[in-house]
Design an enzyme around this catalytic site. Structure first.
Site, PDB file in Angstrom:
ATOM      1  N   VAL A  77      -2.555 -32.880 -30.952  1.00  0.00           N
ATOM      2  CA  VAL A  77      -1.424 -32.611 -29.467  1.00  0.00           C
ATOM      3  C   VAL A  77      -0.294 -33.605 -29.493  1.00  0.00           C
ATOM      4  O   VAL A  77       0.660 -33.339 -29.424  1.00  0.00           O
ATOM      5  CB  VAL A  77      -2.495 -32.504 -28.375  1.00  0.00           C
ATOM      6  N   LYS A 103      -4.284 -24.110 -17.422  1.00  0.00           N
ATOM      7  CA  LYS A 103      -4.377 -24.447 -19.112  1.00  0.00           C
ATOM      8  C   LYS A 103      -5.679 -23.781 -19.353  1.00  0.00           C
ATOM      9  O   LYS A 103      -6.088 -22.965 -20.350  1.00  0.00           O
ATOM     10  CB  LYS A 103      -4.463 -25.838 -19.161  1.00  0.00           C
ATOM     11  N   ALA A 110       0.044 -23.966 -30.318  1.00  0.00           N
ATOM     12  CA  ALA A 110      -0.946 -23.555 -31.296  1.00  0.00           C
ATOM     13  C   ALA A 110      -1.015 -23.924 -32.591  1.00  0.00           C
ATOM     14  O   ALA A 110       0.482 -24.189 -33.065  1.00  0.00           O
ATOM     15  CB  ALA A 110      -0.984 -21.749 -31.301  1.00  0.00           C
ATOM     16  N   CYS A 125      -9.994 -25.718 -28.925  1.00  0.00           N
ATOM     17  CA  CYS A 125      -9.853 -25.502 -27.450  1.00  0.00           C
ATOM     18  C   CYS A 125     -10.725 -24.369 -27.057  1.00  0.00           C
ATOM     19  O   CYS A 125     -11.066 -24.647 -25.850  1.00  0.00           O
ATOM     20  CB  CYS A 125      -8.181 -25.181 -27.493  1.00  0.00           C
ATOM     21  N   ASN A 158      -6.332 -20.299 -22.020  1.00  0.00           N
ATOM     22  CA  ASN A 158      -7.138 -20.420 -23.177  1.00  0.00           C
ATOM     23  C   ASN A 158      -8.216 -19.484 -22.731  1.00  0.00           C
ATOM     24  O   ASN A 158      -8.753 -18.760 -23.978  1.00  0.00           O
ATOM     25  CB  ASN A 158      -7.791 -21.484 -23.485  1.00  0.00           C
ATOM     26  N   VAL A 209     -13.935 -12.755 -37.700  1.00  0.00           N
ATOM     27  CA  VAL A 209     -15.164 -13.422 -38.045  1.00  0.00           C
ATOM     28  C   VAL A 209     -15.707 -14.114 -36.652  1.00  0.00           C
ATOM     29  O   VAL A 209     -16.743 -14.816 -36.382  1.00  0.00           O
ATOM     30  CB  VAL A 209     -15.201 -14.000 -39.521  1.00  0.00           C
ATOM     31  N   GLY A 210     -14.581 -14.341 -35.898  1.00  0.00           N
ATOM     32  CA  GLY A 210     -14.840 -15.209 -34.727  1.00  0.00           C
ATOM     33  C   GLY A 210     -14.057 -16.370 -34.594  1.00  0.00           C
ATOM     34  O   GLY A 210     -13.025 -16.901 -35.420  1.00  0.00           O
TER      35      GLY A 210
HETATM   36  C1  UDX Z   1      -5.046 -22.086 -28.831  1.00  0.00           C
HETATM   37  C2  UDX Z   1      -4.139 -21.470 -27.951  1.00  0.00           C
HETATM   38  O1  UDX Z   1      -3.471 -20.573 -28.520  1.00  0.00           O
HETATM   39  C3  UDX Z   1      -3.015 -22.537 -27.383  1.00  0.00           C
HETATM   40  O2  UDX Z   1      -2.198 -22.195 -26.589  1.00  0.00           O
HETATM   41  C4  UDX Z   1      -3.795 -23.851 -26.827  1.00  0.00           C
HETATM   42  O3  UDX Z   1      -2.675 -24.751 -26.582  1.00  0.00           O
HETATM   43  C5  UDX Z   1      -4.735 -24.192 -27.817  1.00  0.00           C
HETATM   44  O4  UDX Z   1      -5.597 -23.178 -28.285  1.00  0.00           O
HETATM   45  P1  UDX Z   1      -5.119 -22.583 -31.538  1.00  0.00           P
HETATM   46  O5  UDX Z   1      -6.722 -23.099 -31.159  1.00  0.00           O
HETATM   47  O6  UDX Z   1      -4.267 -23.683 -31.909  1.00  0.00           O
HETATM   48  O7  UDX Z   1      -4.338 -22.516 -30.116  1.00  0.00           O
HETATM   49  O8  UDX Z   1      -5.002 -21.298 -32.284  1.00  0.00           O
HETATM   50  P2  UDX Z   1      -4.911 -19.990 -31.968  1.00  0.00           P
HETATM   51  O9  UDX Z   1      -3.859 -19.226 -32.610  1.00  0.00           O
HETATM   52  O10 UDX Z   1      -5.102 -19.499 -30.480  1.00  0.00           O
HETATM   53  O11 UDX Z   1      -6.427 -19.271 -32.469  1.00  0.00           O
HETATM   54  C6  UDX Z   1      -7.794 -19.676 -32.179  1.00  0.00           C
HETATM   55  C7  UDX Z   1      -8.798 -18.960 -32.927  1.00  0.00           C
HETATM   56  O12 UDX Z   1      -8.699 -17.509 -32.708  1.00  0.00           O
HETATM   57  C8  UDX Z   1      -8.466 -18.977 -34.327  1.00  0.00           C
HETATM   58  O13 UDX Z   1      -9.653 -19.163 -35.030  1.00  0.00           O
HETATM   59  C9  UDX Z   1      -7.855 -17.530 -34.816  1.00  0.00           C
HETATM   60  O14 UDX Z   1      -8.361 -17.322 -36.032  1.00  0.00           O
HETATM   61  C10 UDX Z   1      -8.511 -16.821 -33.753  1.00  0.00           C
HETATM   62  N1  UDX Z   1      -7.927 -15.183 -33.448  1.00  0.00           N
HETATM   63  C11 UDX Z   1      -6.576 -15.600 -32.821  1.00  0.00           C
HETATM   64  C12 UDX Z   1      -8.363 -14.170 -33.757  1.00  0.00           C
HETATM   65  O15 UDX Z   1      -9.652 -14.300 -34.363  1.00  0.00           O
HETATM   66  N2  UDX Z   1      -7.690 -13.153 -33.322  1.00  0.00           N
HETATM   67  C13 UDX Z   1      -6.452 -13.127 -32.809  1.00  0.00           C
HETATM   68  O16 UDX Z   1      -6.014 -11.978 -32.600  1.00  0.00           O
HETATM   69  C14 UDX Z   1      -6.120 -14.518 -32.400  1.00  0.00           C
HETATM   70  P1  ADP Z   2      -6.376 -33.425 -29.826  1.00  0.00           P
HETATM   71  O1  ADP Z   2      -6.485 -32.343 -30.719  1.00  0.00           O
HETATM   72  O2  ADP Z   2      -6.372 -33.189 -28.436  1.00  0.00           O
HETATM   73  O3  ADP Z   2      -4.796 -34.010 -30.054  1.00  0.00           O
HETATM   74  P2  ADP Z   2      -7.181 -35.667 -31.220  1.00  0.00           P
HETATM   75  O4  ADP Z   2      -8.918 -35.759 -31.725  1.00  0.00           O
HETATM   76  O5  ADP Z   2      -6.630 -34.800 -32.765  1.00  0.00           O
HETATM   77  O6  ADP Z   2      -7.355 -34.599 -30.208  1.00  0.00           O
HETATM   78  O7  ADP Z   2      -6.535 -36.690 -31.183  1.00  0.00           O
HETATM   79  C1  ADP Z   2      -6.705 -37.600 -30.127  1.00  0.00           C
HETATM   80  C2  ADP Z   2      -6.327 -39.153 -30.352  1.00  0.00           C
HETATM   81  O8  ADP Z   2      -6.755 -40.010 -29.316  1.00  0.00           O
HETATM   82  C3  ADP Z   2      -7.329 -39.426 -31.708  1.00  0.00           C
HETATM   83  O9  ADP Z   2      -6.694 -40.213 -32.811  1.00  0.00           O
HETATM   84  C4  ADP Z   2      -8.115 -40.902 -31.030  1.00  0.00           C
HETATM   85  O10 ADP Z   2      -8.251 -42.061 -31.811  1.00  0.00           O
HETATM   86  C5  ADP Z   2      -7.074 -41.210 -29.657  1.00  0.00           C
HETATM   87  N1  ADP Z   2      -7.541 -41.897 -28.927  1.00  0.00           N
HETATM   88  C6  ADP Z   2      -8.789 -41.721 -28.048  1.00  0.00           C
HETATM   89  N2  ADP Z   2      -8.715 -42.553 -27.135  1.00  0.00           N
HETATM   90  C7  ADP Z   2      -7.804 -43.368 -27.286  1.00  0.00           C
HETATM   91  C8  ADP Z   2      -7.342 -44.636 -26.610  1.00  0.00           C
HETATM   92  N3  ADP Z   2      -8.079 -45.437 -25.472  1.00  0.00           N
HETATM   93  N4  ADP Z   2      -6.346 -45.329 -27.046  1.00  0.00           N
HETATM   94  C9  ADP Z   2      -5.482 -44.827 -27.848  1.00  0.00           C
HETATM   95  N5  ADP Z   2      -5.887 -43.790 -28.480  1.00  0.00           N
HETATM   96  C10 ADP Z   2      -7.066 -43.091 -28.226  1.00  0.00           C
END
Ligand code: UDX
Ligand code: ADP
Length: 464
Positions: free
Chosen positions: A12, A217, A161, A273, A221, A267-268
């Site tokens: 993110v 948010k 996403a 998220c 989701n 498949v799921g």
């Molecule tokens: C999701 C939300 O879309 C995004 O807005 C939020 O910020 C984070 O969570 P993400 O998890 O990155 O994003 O991917 P997404 O495209 O939403 O897919 C999630 C899962 O659902 C995947 O495993 C995908 O393959 C599955 N999916 C999605 C389906 O099985 N069918 C669909 O029609 C759409």
């Molecule tokens: P997301 O998908 O929400 O971005 P990630 O696990 O990919 O989650 O990233 C979160 C990041 O935040 C990790 O790289 C982790 O090391 C970092 N992190 C967690 N706690 C702290 C903190 N207190 N200070 C700095 N970085 C942090």
């Protein structure tokens, strides 16, 4: 020059703040993380996450107005706005285990801000959090800081996403900014609005109160995941009746009130998220003494688990009720295409079931490393251990290698390279044991064409 710090260089924080740097050359963006290896990777030619278009953006601005460092304190001191983008995994132990979000990382980052800040800051909650987390952050900040410093908290949840992050950030459907409904809150909100409206039309930047923003948010989701569980529930009916789930999805999706997106049976769902946010919502509902609401959302996750289990049963049943010692090629391990992320991927559950049935699983994914696959399969709760993984899993370098000598292919991720025009299915067929089975868990294959080659094909949501 506006100075932005982003705490957390993950899926993110990394892309979302890199895009701010790319869009606003006069804004200095420093992305910090405690994880040295991750920061080193952000500063190298091989970024720590795979995301189409991300390299170009990072390489264009890195060292100019985009910086990656582990010097968290200095970045906090210098910043006007601080994004908190740390991880918020589901709690594994203690109260709310398996449901509530673990807010330890948020709290640690917030305390650090309070300890080191020497001037007023706008602190922006970017990670998905349970409702009212902003309130806790405010309490921590105010209780631990010098009286002359002001902290304003905003909620700015991220809707990107994975796989389409750069486009989602460049052309978002909307940007949400929640603030306390006070003059100071509105002033802080305006600072962030001024950043986003540099490249996003004003009408797409939605402002609201903090709690609505936090809940929106989770709600977004939950609604998306609910659509997938709904179509997956229908896929079970399709398989039992001869209806075709793609046709049903198309028929329903052409109703403008329903719309066509997120109705692809699979498949799921996976990803970091959906499940986490729904469980968060379930926990919140339970805390609010709303058991019916909690049960309603919980069923979305239950249906997802059922879908994975159901698909595995179909594989075993079709392979003459046993997969013991059979080589099964599993194509795709990421939770969706165009990402190397495997968090909550359906492939993990499927693999674990197949290992428990003592199958030999040959896995290929274009973006997931062997080390990651083995780590995922030996995580506590997955139901396997290192010895069985070593014995039953082979990670392959190509799809052809995985399929060679296999009794069956299982498509878990919809990578383009597994589609008919990219993979030579005649060559695959020739290298397999006969009868050669394909289980399409993503509805990406042309079943009649595969049958012409000689495959036995089983597809989610279709009985033929
Ligand atoms: C999701 C939300 O879309 C995004 O807005 C939020 O910020 C984070 O969570 P993400 O998890 O990155 O994003 O991917 P997404 O495209 O939403 O897919 C999630 C899962 O659902 C995947 O495993 C995908 O393959 C599955 N999916 C999605 C389906 O099985 N069918 C669909 O029609 C759409
Ligand atoms: P997301 O998908 O929400 O971005 P990630 O696990 O990919 O989650 O990233 C979160 C990041 O935040 C990790 O790289 C982790 O090391 C970092 N992190 C967690 N706690 C702290 C903190 N207190 N200070 C700095 N970085 C942090």
């Amino acid at each position: 020059m506006v100075n932005i710090c982003c705490i957390g260089a993950g899926y993110v924080g990394g892309p979302s703040c890199a895009v701010i740097a790319y869009q606003c050359h006069d804004v200095k963006v420093t992305i910090v993380d405690l994880n040295q290896a991750r920061i080193d990777a952000w500063n190298s030619d091989e970024l720590p996450i795979y995301e189409p278009g991300l390299d170009e953006i990072v390489f264009a601005r890195r060292g100019k107005n985009l910086f990656f460092t582990t010097d968290v304190d200095q970045a906090i001191i210098d910043a006007d706005l601080i994004f908190v983008s740390v991880n918020t995994p589901t709690k594994k132990t203690g109260m709310g285990a398996g449901m509530a979000a673990d807010l330890a990382y948020i709290e640690r980052a917030t305390r650090r801000i309070a300890e080191v800040a020497t001037s007023s800051k706008v602190v922006i909650e970017k990670s998905t959090v349970p409702c009212r987390t902003a309130q806790s952050m405010r309490t921590i900040l105010e209780a631990n800081s010098n009286k002359n410093i002001r902290f304003d908290i905003l909620s700015n949840p991220e809707f990107l996403a994975e796989g389409t992050a750069i486009n989602d950030l460049t052309n978002p459907d909307r940007v949400l900014i929640g603030c306390l409904q006070t003059p100071e809150g509105f002033a802080a909100q305006q600072k962030l609005v001024d950043i986003y409206t540099r490249w996003i039309p004003k009408e797409k930047v939605i402002t609201m109160n903090l709690w609505s923003s936090e809940l929106s948010k989770l709600a977004a989701n939950a609604l998306l995941a609910q659509r997938i569980s709904s179509i997956n529930a229908l896929s079970a009916i399709c398989e039992a009746t001869g209806a075709d789930v793609d046709e049903v999805a198309y028929a329903c999706g052409t109703d403008s009130r329903i719309g066509p997106k997120f109705l692809k049976a699979s498949v799921g769902f996976g990803g970091s998220c959906f499940q986490k946010d729904i469980l968060n919502l379930v926990y919140l509902s339970e805390q609010l003494h709303l058991p019916e609401v909690a049960a309603y959302w919980k069923s979305v996750v239950t249906m997802n688990e059922y879908q994975k289990m159901r698909f595995t049963h179909r594989i075993v049943r079709t392979l003459f009720n046993t997969v013991t010692h059979k080589r099964i090629a599993l194509l795709g391990f990421a939770f969706k295409k165009d990402t190397g992320d495997t968090r909550e991927s359906a492939a993990i559950t499927l693999c674990s079931y197949l290992i428990q049935e003592r199958a030999n699983v040959a896995i290929y994914d274009p973006k997931v490393s062997a080390a990651q696959i083995k780590m995922d399969l030996t995580e506590p709760g997955v139901g396997t251990n290192e010895a069985t993984v070593e014995k039953h899993i082979q990670v392959c370098k190509t799809a052809y290698e995985a399929c060679a000598d296999a009794a069956a292919i299982v498509i878990c991720t919809e990578w383009d390279e597994f589609k008919m025009h990219q993979l030579d299915y005649q060559k695959v067929f020739d290298s397999m044991q006969k009868p050669a089975f394909i289980f399409d868990g993503r509805l990406i294959l042309d079943a009649p064409k595969l049958r012409e080659i000689g495959f036995r094909v089983e597809t989610i949501g279709k009985s033929i």
